[in-house]
Scaffold this motif. Structure first.
Motif, PDB file in Angstrom:
ATOM      1  N   HIS A   1       0.852  -1.224   0.095  1.00 56.89           N
ATOM      2  CA  HIS A   1      -0.010   0.087   0.053  1.00 56.89           C
ATOM      3  C   HIS A   1       0.948   1.209  -0.030  1.00 56.89           C
ATOM      4  N   SER A   2       1.911   1.336   0.738  1.00 53.02           N
ATOM      5  CA  SER A   2       2.755   2.499   0.936  1.00 53.02           C
ATOM      6  C   SER A   2       3.515   2.617  -0.454  1.00 53.02           C
ATOM      7  N   ILE A   3       4.027   1.659  -1.226  1.00 50.49           N
ATOM      8  CA  ILE A   3       4.461   1.607  -2.330  1.00 50.49           C
ATOM      9  C   ILE A   3       3.546   2.236  -3.479  1.00 50.49           C
ATOM     10  N   ILE A   4       2.213   2.065  -3.672  1.00 48.09           N
ATOM     11  CA  ILE A   4       1.461   2.358  -4.641  1.00 48.09           C
ATOM     12  C   ILE A   4       0.358   3.304  -4.209  1.00 48.09           C
ATOM     13  N   GLU A   5       0.206   3.809  -3.043  1.00 51.75           N
ATOM     14  CA  GLU A   5      -0.678   4.633  -2.476  1.00 51.75           C
ATOM     15  C   GLU A   5      -0.883   6.107  -3.349  1.00 51.75           C
ATOM     16  N   ASN A   6       0.133   6.658  -3.851  1.00 50.95           N
ATOM     17  CA  ASN A   6       0.072   7.763  -4.529  1.00 50.95           C
ATOM     18  C   ASN A   6      -0.596   7.564  -5.898  1.00 50.95           C
ATOM     19  N   THR A   7      -0.148   6.330  -6.397  1.00 48.29           N
ATOM     20  CA  THR A   7      -0.626   6.110  -7.799  1.00 48.29           C
ATOM     21  C   THR A   7      -2.086   5.833  -7.797  1.00 48.29           C
ATOM     22  N   ILE A   8      -2.642   5.151  -6.803  1.00 48.37           N
ATOM     23  CA  ILE A   8      -4.151   4.674  -6.781  1.00 48.37           C
ATOM     24  C   ILE A   8      -5.002   5.768  -6.117  1.00 48.37           C
ATOM     25  N   TYR A   9      -4.222   6.669  -5.317  1.00 54.55           N
ATOM     26  CA  TYR A   9      -5.286   7.984  -4.624  1.00 54.55           C
ATOM     27  C   TYR A   9      -6.183   8.591  -5.560  1.00 54.55           C
ATOM     28  N   SER A  10      -7.293   8.812  -5.204  1.00 52.53           N
ATOM     29  CA  SER A  10      -8.220   9.459  -6.226  1.00 52.53           C
ATOM     30  C   SER A  10      -8.833  10.671  -5.231  1.00 52.53           C
ATOM     31  N   GLU A  11      -9.094  11.893  -5.856  1.00 48.32           N
ATOM     32  CA  GLU A  11      -9.687  12.942  -5.177  1.00 48.32           C
ATOM     33  C   GLU A  11     -11.102  12.816  -5.004  1.00 48.32           C
ATOM     34  N   GLY A  12     -11.756  12.162  -5.924  1.00 46.35           N
ATOM     35  CA  GLY A  12     -13.289  12.157  -6.134  1.00 46.35           C
ATOM     36  C   GLY A  12     -13.778  13.366  -6.908  1.00 46.35           C
ATOM     37  N   CYS A  13     -15.211  13.318  -7.308  1.00 46.64           N
ATOM     38  CA  CYS A  13     -15.890  14.170  -7.811  1.00 46.64           C
ATOM     39  C   CYS A  13     -17.125  14.415  -7.563  1.00 46.64           C
ATOM     40  N   ASN A  14     -17.902  15.462  -7.774  1.00 44.96           N
ATOM     41  CA  ASN A  14     -19.535  15.556  -7.486  1.00 44.96           C
ATOM     42  C   ASN A  14     -19.703  15.349  -6.095  1.00 44.96           C
ATOM     43  N   ALA A  15     -18.829  15.778  -4.934  1.00 43.68           N
ATOM     44  CA  ALA A  15     -19.024  15.662  -3.703  1.00 43.68           C
ATOM     45  C   ALA A  15     -19.601  14.269  -3.174  1.00 43.68           C
ATOM     46  N   GLN A  16     -18.727  13.186  -3.938  1.00 42.62           N
ATOM     47  CA  GLN A  16     -18.934  11.906  -3.480  1.00 42.62           C
ATOM     48  C   GLN A  16     -17.569  11.380  -2.946  1.00 42.62           C
ATOM     49  N   ILE A  17     -17.680  10.716  -1.893  1.00 44.63           N
ATOM     50  CA  ILE A  17     -16.604  10.313  -1.526  1.00 44.63           C
ATOM     51  C   ILE A  17     -15.875   9.070  -2.068  1.00 44.63           C
ATOM     52  N   PRO A  18     -14.511   9.279  -2.610  1.00 44.14           N
ATOM     53  CA  PRO A  18     -14.005   8.197  -3.219  1.00 44.14           C
ATOM     54  C   PRO A  18     -13.653   6.912  -2.364  1.00 44.14           C
ATOM     55  N   ILE A  19     -13.477   6.117  -3.112  1.00 43.55           N
ATOM     56  CA  ILE A  19     -12.901   4.506  -2.502  1.00 43.55           C
ATOM     57  C   ILE A  19     -11.477   4.843  -2.229  1.00 43.55           C
ATOM     58  N   GLY A  20     -11.296   4.392  -0.671  1.00 45.71           N
ATOM     59  CA  GLY A  20      -9.948   4.542  -0.352  1.00 45.71           C
ATOM     60  C   GLY A  20      -8.917   3.786  -0.848  1.00 45.71           C
ATOM     61  N   SER A  21      -7.716   4.467  -0.959  1.00 43.74           N
ATOM     62  CA  SER A  21      -6.552   3.553  -1.694  1.00 43.74           C
ATOM     63  C   SER A  21      -6.263   2.044  -1.030  1.00 43.74           C
ATOM     64  N   ARG A  22      -6.529   2.183   0.450  1.00 44.29           N
ATOM     65  CA  ARG A  22      -6.489   0.633   1.045  1.00 44.29           C
ATOM     66  C   ARG A  22      -7.361  -0.287   0.512  1.00 44.29           C
ATOM     67  N   GLU A  23      -8.762   0.304   0.387  1.00 43.44           N
ATOM     68  CA  GLU A  23      -9.889  -0.400  -0.213  1.00 43.44           C
ATOM     69  C   GLU A  23      -9.727  -0.907  -1.762  1.00 43.44           C
ATOM     70  N   LYS A  24      -9.183   0.079  -2.230  1.00 42.73           N
ATOM     71  CA  LYS A  24      -8.899  -0.315  -3.739  1.00 42.73           C
ATOM     72  C   LYS A  24      -7.747  -1.544  -3.760  1.00 42.73           C
ATOM     73  N   LEU A  25      -6.604  -1.333  -2.965  1.00 40.96           N
ATOM     74  CA  LEU A  25      -5.666  -2.312  -3.006  1.00 40.96           C
ATOM     75  C   LEU A  25      -6.457  -3.684  -2.804  1.00 40.96           C
ATOM     76  N   ALA A  26      -7.297  -3.770  -1.697  1.00 35.91           N
ATOM     77  CA  ALA A  26      -8.147  -4.895  -1.162  1.00 35.91           C
ATOM     78  C   ALA A  26      -8.680  -5.439  -2.084  1.00 35.91           C
ATOM     79  N   VAL A  27      -9.521  -4.570  -3.020  1.00 35.28           N
ATOM     80  CA  VAL A  27     -10.303  -5.353  -4.068  1.00 35.28           C
ATOM     81  C   VAL A  27      -9.626  -5.850  -5.210  1.00 35.28           C
ATOM     82  N   PHE A  28      -8.491  -5.318  -5.355  1.00 35.12           N
ATOM     83  CA  PHE A  28      -7.446  -5.595  -6.403  1.00 35.12           C
ATOM     84  C   PHE A  28      -6.728  -7.097  -5.945  1.00 35.12           C
ATOM     85  N   LEU A  29      -6.349  -7.193  -4.663  1.00 35.50           N
ATOM     86  CA  LEU A  29      -5.716  -8.378  -4.228  1.00 35.50           C
ATOM     87  C   LEU A  29      -6.773  -9.717  -4.264  1.00 35.50           C
ATOM     88  N   ARG A  30      -8.083  -9.261  -4.008  1.00 38.69           N
ATOM     89  CA  ARG A  30      -9.293 -10.164  -3.704  1.00 38.69           C
ATOM     90  C   ARG A  30      -9.442 -10.769  -5.090  1.00 38.69           C
TER      91      ARG A  30
END
Length: 103
Positions: A74-103
């Motif tokens: 996560h620390s290695i790829i965090e900056n690459t997969i981080y997202s600001e979000g748009c339209n006042a929606q909370i984006p999926i966190g980088s840890r959760e994105k990693l978890a989805v990818f690994l799963r």
């Protein structure tokens, strides 16, 4: 000559409505299967949130990485997969994105 049926009869539509309700109830009962307490919580708490409750061995089995390895990746790829979000929606966190990818 083809027969014409009066489909506007109230007694027929009431009987049809009862049959439809019975079929719906039976289908609904068939779908209700036993779920573990984990699966019941999953809807309200989210699957990734519940992984913090996993034992170390279960976490490793689930993601194929232990917690330390997960955090290192996560620390290695965090900056690459981080997202600001748009339209006042909370984006999926980088840890959760990693978890989805690994799963």
């Amino acid at each position: 000559m083809a027969e014409q049926f009066d489909l506007s009869s109230e007694s027929d539509s009431d009987a049809d409505m009862e049959i439809n309700m019975l079929v719906y109830d039976m289908a609904k009962r068939r779908k209700s299967i036993w779920k573990s307490s984990y699966m019941e919580k999953r809807r309200s708490h989210g699957e990734f949130t519940l992984t913090s409750e996993f034992s170390d061995s279960r976490f490793t089995n689930y993601f194929r990485l232990n917690r330390i390895q997960f955090n290192e990746v996560h620390s290695i790829i965090e900056n690459t997969i981080y997202s600001e979000g748009c339209n006042a929606q909370i984006p999926i966190g980088s840890r959760e994105k990693l978890a989805v990818f690994l799963r």
